[in-house]
Write a protein that holds these residues in place. Sequence first.
Motif: not given
Length: 326
Positions: A284-297
């Motif tokens: 979700p663009l209002n809950e982006l993770p810290p660091g690289c947004a693609f990191a969780p995947r």
Amino acid sequence: MSSVLEVTDLTTVFHTRRGLVRAVQGVSFTVNRGETLAIVGESGCGKTITALSLMRLLPIPPAEIVAGSVKVAGTDLLRVDDATMRRMRGSEIAMIFQEPMTALNPLITVGRQIAEMVMLHEGMGRAAARRKAVDMLRHVKIPEPERRAREYPHQMSGGMRQRAMIAMALACRPKVLVADEPTTALDVTIQAQILDLIGDLQRELGTAVVLITHDLGVVAEVAQRVVVMYAGRKVEEAPVAALFADPKHPYMRGLLASIPRVGTARGLASMDDRLQEIPGIVPPLNELPPGCAFAPRCKMADARCRAEAPPFEMKAADHAAACWKS
């Protein structure tokens, strides 16, 4: 080649009850005269919001373009007043929308809709504008253009409506054409005809094209350069051949790996071959993770990727990406 469109640090947000949604964050690119730049990525990555931001067609509020510039032939579209922007839409920058049935007015004939644009931007009289509308329908290879100009959108097929949208977009010879999924929902034969038509008109008029798509086959066929977006950010940019031959970002590698491939070296599809996928979904663009947004995947992600956003930097000649691992 001189650039016709220059987009610098474009940032668009939405104010919602759940917080600030960062739909487009710091996106930059240029497009030269006669060039096609493709913007690719999954649904929700920010492609269409980028296109609508260029045209200033987002509802404000809840949307807001908070930073950046969009220059067409030196004029910043984000700094001109509403009246000037209305004059520039169609004459300087035009858009082909994803679904022409919802973009065309169902209560007005197709010919009149094209004629009204010509009257507005070129100051033609009504009779001359209607002749121009028929000529444009003929130009985009609609049969019996005189009769079709008197028809309403619902009386045309999907392919004809898309051709009519192209005729309207190019009627005033804009310098930049933004095409948002122009072949969605069309069969492959009509899709090829529409892409050929855009290419022919582009070569004739020298128009710069920004093509929004998720179809990498279309990208390989028509684009010269590609911008890859993920979670509202540009994560890779390169000439199309370089990008397909040696993608630098794991997200782009995943997109390429997910393309179905028919047959094997023996000419038969193996039952053991499985369609590859990128695990997870766009955050979700209002809950982006810290660091690289693609990191969780990302299978390659480490602690640094999860904590620190990578800079967008050159990885090879004319090939840039935002990844700590490339």
